[in-house]
Structure formats: C-alpha cells, structure tokens
Scaffold this motif. Structure first.
Motif, PDB file in Angstrom:
ATOM      1  N   SER A 131      61.657  18.823  20.638  1.00  0.00           N
ATOM      2  CA  SER A 131      61.381  17.977  21.804  1.00  0.00           C
ATOM      3  C   SER A 131      60.267  16.986  21.497  1.00  0.00           C
ATOM      4  N   ALA A 132      59.216  17.458  20.830  1.00  0.00           N
ATOM      5  CA  ALA A 132      58.097  16.575  20.481  1.00  0.00           C
ATOM      6  C   ALA A 132      58.541  15.498  19.489  1.00  0.00           C
ATOM      7  N   LEU A 133      59.328  15.874  18.490  1.00  0.00           N
ATOM      8  CA  LEU A 133      59.820  14.891  17.518  1.00  0.00           C
ATOM      9  C   LEU A 133      60.724  13.861  18.184  1.00  0.00           C
ATOM     10  N   HIS A 134      61.528  14.305  19.122  1.00  0.00           N
ATOM     11  CA  HIS A 134      62.422  13.392  19.844  1.00  0.00           C
ATOM     12  C   HIS A 134      61.606  12.422  20.700  1.00  0.00           C
ATOM     13  N   ALA A 135      60.580  12.925  21.358  1.00  0.00           N
ATOM     14  CA  ALA A 135      59.721  12.066  22.180  1.00  0.00           C
ATOM     15  C   ALA A 135      59.020  11.021  21.312  1.00  0.00           C
ATOM     16  N   GLU A 136      58.539  11.429  20.132  1.00  0.00           N
ATOM     17  CA  GLU A 136      57.913  10.483  19.198  1.00  0.00           C
ATOM     18  C   GLU A 136      58.893   9.404  18.768  1.00  0.00           C
ATOM     19  N   ALA A 137      60.124   9.807  18.472  1.00  0.00           N
ATOM     20  CA  ALA A 137      61.141   8.850  18.014  1.00  0.00           C
ATOM     21  C   ALA A 137      61.446   7.826  19.098  1.00  0.00           C
ATOM     22  N   GLN A 192      60.582  26.655  12.017  1.00  0.00           N
ATOM     23  CA  GLN A 192      59.965  27.517  13.022  1.00  0.00           C
ATOM     24  C   GLN A 192      60.641  28.882  13.015  1.00  0.00           C
ATOM     25  N   ARG A 193      59.872  29.913  13.369  1.00  0.00           N
ATOM     26  CA  ARG A 193      60.390  31.281  13.376  1.00  0.00           C
ATOM     27  C   ARG A 193      60.939  31.706  14.731  1.00  0.00           C
ATOM     28  N   SER A 194      60.588  30.992  15.803  1.00  0.00           N
ATOM     29  CA  SER A 194      61.121  31.364  17.118  1.00  0.00           C
ATOM     30  C   SER A 194      61.892  30.193  17.719  1.00  0.00           C
ATOM     31  N   MET A 195      62.865  30.528  18.556  1.00  0.00           N
ATOM     32  CA  MET A 195      63.666  29.507  19.214  1.00  0.00           C
ATOM     33  C   MET A 195      62.774  28.639  20.104  1.00  0.00           C
ATOM     34  N   GLN A 196      61.832  29.257  20.812  1.00  0.00           N
ATOM     35  CA  GLN A 196      60.955  28.509  21.703  1.00  0.00           C
ATOM     36  C   GLN A 196      60.113  27.496  20.935  1.00  0.00           C
ATOM     37  N   GLU A 197      59.564  27.897  19.792  1.00  0.00           N
ATOM     38  CA  GLU A 197      58.775  26.978  18.970  1.00  0.00           C
ATOM     39  C   GLU A 197      59.640  25.854  18.414  1.00  0.00           C
ATOM     40  N   ALA A 198      60.873  26.179  18.025  1.00  0.00           N
ATOM     41  CA  ALA A 198      61.785  25.166  17.496  1.00  0.00           C
ATOM     42  C   ALA A 198      62.136  24.152  18.574  1.00  0.00           C
ATOM     43  N   ILE A 199      62.397  24.620  19.786  1.00  0.00           N
ATOM     44  CA  ILE A 199      62.710  23.717  20.893  1.00  0.00           C
ATOM     45  C   ILE A 199      61.524  22.822  21.190  1.00  0.00           C
ATOM     46  N   ALA A 200      60.327  23.393  21.207  1.00  0.00           N
ATOM     47  CA  ALA A 200      59.118  22.597  21.471  1.00  0.00           C
ATOM     48  C   ALA A 200      58.924  21.531  20.400  1.00  0.00           C
ATOM     49  N   LYS A 201      59.104  21.906  19.133  1.00  0.00           N
ATOM     50  CA  LYS A 201      58.915  20.939  18.051  1.00  0.00           C
ATOM     51  C   LYS A 201      60.000  19.860  18.078  1.00  0.00           C
TER      52      LYS A 201
END
Length: 119
Positions: free
Chosen positions: A96-102, A85-94
């Motif tokens: 978080s989503a990967l962690h929720a999936e796990a 990701q190019r932005s910190m906000q997008e990286a945090i969102a992604k």
C-alpha cells in the motif's frame, strides 16, 4: 479461502480475498506459484483489476507482490516486486505504501537536469 488445483503440473495454493488485495499462499505442492505465475494469474483473471493488488507468499514464507497489467479485461503477468515481508499484514502495508508513493511520483522528481540553455 479457496484451494485451487491439485496437480504436479500446476501450482497448488490458497487464495484470500481482502479489500483491495488478493493474497495467494503457495502450498508447496506441484510447481511453485512463482514458476506457475502465468497460470495463477489466468485462474484469478476474473477478480483482477486496476483496483486490486496481488501478493503471494512463497514456499519460504516470504510475501512479495505480483505485478500484472490489465488490457481489455485480460490480466497479464508483468513482474514481481520485492516486499520481503513475513506476515500478510506487513506485506499489505508495504504494498500500500509503495503504491501510494508511485501515485505521487512525478517525472520531474527524477529527471530534473537543470535549466535548459540555448546553444
């Protein structure tokens, strides 16, 4: 924000603390954060826990996740997870989503090889 280490032998980086995240920005001085990740984790060990995710922005401006394992209060490098990701906000969102999936993953979801038969 906290700037750590000014040495050609160590990575130089800024650190941002957000709820549930520690964000490391490589300043492209000395070693890269990627190549010095064990020392970076050691520097941040007091703040790392199972409740915190660590992400870093490399010298190309790409954010990825740094995976670590905490054993007996000691954080150890485990690997990198591509967030790309190019932005910190997008990286945090992604992240978080990967962690929720796990957290929702169950072995039966991928290991279901059908009913067992006796032979």
């Amino acid at each position: 924000m906290k700037k750590l280490y000014k040495s050609s032998l160590r990575a130089t980086y800024d650190v941002f603390y957000l709820p549930g995240f520690i964000c490391v920005v490589d300043l492209d001085e000395g070693r890269s954060v990627t190549n010095d990740i064990e020392n970076v984790i050691a520097d941040l060990a007091a703040q790392l826990s199972d409740r915190v995710r660590l992400i870093d922005r490399d010298t190309q401006g790409i954010w990825d996740e740094v995976e670590f394992l905490t054993v007996n209060g000691c954080a150890r490098f485990r690997g990198f997870r591509s967030l790309h990701q190019r932005s910190m906000q997008e990286a945090i969102a992604k992240a978080s989503a990967l962690h929720a999936e796990a957290l929702q993953w169950r072995p039966d979801d991928v290991l279901d090889d059908g009913p067992r038969t006796q032979t």
